[in-house]
Design a protein around this motif. Structure first.
Motif, PDB file in Angstrom:
ATOM      1  N   UNK A  76       0.830  -1.207   0.000  1.00  0.00           N
ATOM      2  CA  UNK A  76       0.000   0.000   0.000  1.00  0.00           C
ATOM      3  C   UNK A  76       0.865   1.257   0.000  1.00  0.00           C
ATOM      4  N   UNK A  77       1.860   1.283   0.881  1.00  0.00           N
ATOM      5  CA  UNK A  77       2.733   2.458   0.980  1.00  0.00           C
ATOM      6  C   UNK A  77       3.510   2.668  -0.309  1.00  0.00           C
ATOM      7  N   UNK A  78       4.066   1.594  -0.851  1.00  0.00           N
ATOM      8  CA  UNK A  78       4.819   1.717  -2.097  1.00  0.00           C
ATOM      9  C   UNK A  78       3.953   2.262  -3.227  1.00  0.00           C
ATOM     10  N   UNK A  79       2.695   1.827  -3.288  1.00  0.00           N
ATOM     11  CA  UNK A  79       1.825   2.290  -4.374  1.00  0.00           C
ATOM     12  C   UNK A  79       1.466   3.758  -4.204  1.00  0.00           C
ATOM     13  N   UNK A  80       1.199   4.176  -2.971  1.00  0.00           N
ATOM     14  CA  UNK A  80       0.890   5.583  -2.734  1.00  0.00           C
ATOM     15  C   UNK A  80       2.073   6.465  -3.110  1.00  0.00           C
ATOM     16  N   UNK A  81       3.277   6.055  -2.711  1.00  0.00           N
ATOM     17  CA  UNK A  81       4.475   6.844  -3.032  1.00  0.00           C
ATOM     18  C   UNK A  81       4.689   6.905  -4.549  1.00  0.00           C
ATOM     19  N   UNK A  82       4.408   5.805  -5.233  1.00  0.00           N
ATOM     20  CA  UNK A  82       4.610   5.754  -6.676  1.00  0.00           C
ATOM     21  C   UNK A  82       3.591   6.603  -7.429  1.00  0.00           C
ATOM     22  N   UNK A  83       2.333   6.593  -6.975  1.00  0.00           N
ATOM     23  CA  UNK A  83       1.258   7.196  -7.762  1.00  0.00           C
ATOM     24  C   UNK A  83       0.858   8.596  -7.337  1.00  0.00           C
ATOM     25  N   UNK A  84       1.056   8.928  -6.072  1.00  0.00           N
ATOM     26  CA  UNK A  84       0.472  10.167  -5.550  1.00  0.00           C
ATOM     27  C   UNK A  84       1.531  11.269  -5.465  1.00  0.00           C
ATOM     28  N   UNK A  85       1.433  12.291  -6.297  1.00  0.00           N
ATOM     29  CA  UNK A  85       2.430  13.363  -6.244  1.00  0.00           C
ATOM     30  C   UNK A  85       2.383  14.160  -4.953  1.00  0.00           C
ATOM     31  N   UNK A  86       1.304  14.012  -4.175  1.00  0.00           N
ATOM     32  CA  UNK A  86       1.193  14.707  -2.888  1.00  0.00           C
ATOM     33  C   UNK A  86       1.930  13.979  -1.770  1.00  0.00           C
ATOM     34  N   UNK A  87       2.460  12.784  -2.063  1.00  0.00           N
ATOM     35  CA  UNK A  87       3.164  12.002  -1.040  1.00  0.00           C
ATOM     36  C   UNK A  87       4.646  11.942  -1.393  1.00  0.00           C
ATOM     37  N   UNK A  88       5.500  12.647  -0.642  1.00  0.00           N
ATOM     38  CA  UNK A  88       6.912  12.727  -1.019  1.00  0.00           C
ATOM     39  C   UNK A  88       7.723  11.471  -0.764  1.00  0.00           C
ATOM     40  N   UNK A  89       7.315  10.652   0.238  1.00  0.00           N
ATOM     41  CA  UNK A  89       8.147   9.492   0.566  1.00  0.00           C
ATOM     42  C   UNK A  89       7.380   8.511   1.457  1.00  0.00           C
ATOM     43  N   UNK A  90       8.050   7.391   1.746  1.00  0.00           N
ATOM     44  CA  UNK A  90       7.442   6.316   2.539  1.00  0.00           C
ATOM     45  C   UNK A  90       7.150   6.758   3.972  1.00  0.00           C
ATOM     46  N   UNK A  91       8.031   7.552   4.546  1.00  0.00           N
ATOM     47  CA  UNK A  91       7.829   8.043   5.908  1.00  0.00           C
ATOM     48  C   UNK A  91       6.538   8.836   6.014  1.00  0.00           C
ATOM     49  N   UNK A  92       6.313   9.729   5.058  1.00  0.00           N
ATOM     50  CA  UNK A  92       5.097  10.535   5.054  1.00  0.00           C
ATOM     51  C   UNK A  92       3.860   9.664   4.901  1.00  0.00           C
ATOM     52  N   UNK A  93       3.932   8.677   4.027  1.00  0.00           N
ATOM     53  CA  UNK A  93       2.794   7.778   3.827  1.00  0.00           C
ATOM     54  C   UNK A  93       2.433   7.054   5.118  1.00  0.00           C
ATOM     55  N   UNK A  94       3.455   6.576   5.841  1.00  0.00           N
ATOM     56  CA  UNK A  94       3.207   5.839   7.078  1.00  0.00           C
ATOM     57  C   UNK A  94       2.619   6.728   8.165  1.00  0.00           C
ATOM     58  N   UNK A  95       3.179   7.912   8.350  1.00  0.00           N
ATOM     59  CA  UNK A  95       2.823   8.735   9.503  1.00  0.00           C
ATOM     60  C   UNK A  95       1.690   9.727   9.247  1.00  0.00           C
ATOM     61  N   UNK A  96       1.414  10.057   7.981  1.00  0.00           N
ATOM     62  CA  UNK A  96       0.524  11.182   7.708  1.00  0.00           C
ATOM     63  C   UNK A  96      -0.715  10.856   6.888  1.00  0.00           C
ATOM     64  N   UNK A  97      -0.780   9.697   6.237  1.00  0.00           N
ATOM     65  CA  UNK A  97      -1.896   9.420   5.342  1.00  0.00           C
ATOM     66  C   UNK A  97      -2.934   8.543   6.030  1.00  0.00           C
ATOM     67  N   UNK A  98      -4.123   9.113   6.225  1.00  0.00           N
ATOM     68  CA  UNK A  98      -5.165   8.387   6.953  1.00  0.00           C
ATOM     69  C   UNK A  98      -5.597   7.116   6.226  1.00  0.00           C
ATOM     70  N   UNK A  99      -5.564   7.127   4.894  1.00  0.00           N
ATOM     71  CA  UNK A  99      -5.934   5.924   4.157  1.00  0.00           C
ATOM     72  C   UNK A  99      -5.022   4.758   4.467  1.00  0.00           C
ATOM     73  N   UNK A 100      -3.726   5.029   4.576  1.00  0.00           N
ATOM     74  CA  UNK A 100      -2.767   3.979   4.926  1.00  0.00           C
ATOM     75  C   UNK A 100      -3.074   3.437   6.321  1.00  0.00           C
TER      76      UNK A 100
END
Length: 253
Positions: A76-100
């Protein structure tokens, strides 16, 4: 490995903003691996409902018995980082994205449901809904590599199936028509995109790589690769074979 990337990104963040040292210490550097950091983050988020140490112990036990939860979280995290220009990196996806966060907490609730502890699973479902405003029944079956963008107001019913690499925007309902019993919720096939505030109702399929436009109400099956729009939704074209990002894809629908 995602854990190595997260640690590198965490060190970089602390160098740029030393004020966050204690926060990053507690969220990342306190843990030896990704599964433990994941359960720690979820326990932190839900400790309003149960003592943090009890949540962490409970979640660790489940994830240790179900390593596929952490594997799916990485996807999930890898896909968000790959597809979402609003997500700069894996750390942000883990700590900041409610969907994750909400999807990983759902995965724990799903394991609890499958163990036969229905009451605890539904209780955790309620806590997830209160925390992240995302309501997923613990019996629903969700794949991995999911892209839950924003996620606010997302509802997924008990017998729904969401396959791998599906993208779902905020305000989406995968619900029932109230005219069916038993298996009564949608089946969203691999690679489909469900845009903001769409409702897909009943035991129907949205085919692979299909697109449901924003605010649509889908009451009939959608074939593979077809774009549907409207209320009730009707076919309006074929999904593009490839676009730069799913954000671009949703804007063109």
């Amino acid at each position: 490995m995602i854990w190595s990337d997260i640690n590198t990104q965490a060190h970089g963040l602390v160098r740029k903003n030393p004020r966050l040292q204690d926060y990053i210490d507690s969220k990342i550097f306190a843990y030896e691996d990704f599964p433990s950091a994941l359960t720690g983050h979820l326990a932190d988020s839900l400790q309003e409902h149960l003592q943090r140490s009890l949540l962490k112990e409970w979640f660790d036990e489940i994830v240790n018995h179900h390593p596929e939860i952490a594997t799916a979280a990485e996807a999930d995290i890898n896909r968000v980082v790959t597809l979402n220009p609003a997500c700069p990196d894996h750390l942000t996806a883990l700590l900041s994205f409610r969907g994750i966060a909400a999807i990983q907490a759902y995965r724990i609730a799903h394991a609890i449901w499958n163990s036969g502890d229905i009451q605890s699973a539904v209780l955790l479902q309620n806590w997830i809904s209160l925390q992240w405003n995302i309501d997923i029944h613990p019996a629903a079956k969700l794949g991995q590599g999911l892209f839950i963008d924003h996620g606010i107001g997302l509802v997924i019913g008990e017998t729904a199936v969401v396959e791998d690499e599906v993208s779902i925007w905020h305000g989406v309902t995968l619900g029932s028509t109230l005219n069916e019993t038993g298996d009564r919720h949608p089946k969203i096939r691999r690679g489909a995109l469900i845009c903001a505030s769409a409702s897909v109702l009943g035991n129907i399929e949205v085919g692979e790589n299909a697109i449901v436009a924003a605010n649509s109400v889908v009451l009939k099956p959608v074939s593979n690769g077809v774009v549907v729009a409207g209320a009730p939704a009707k076919p309006v074209g074929q999904a593009p074979s490839s676009l730069a990002t799913l954000s671009t894809q949703s804007e063109q629908v």
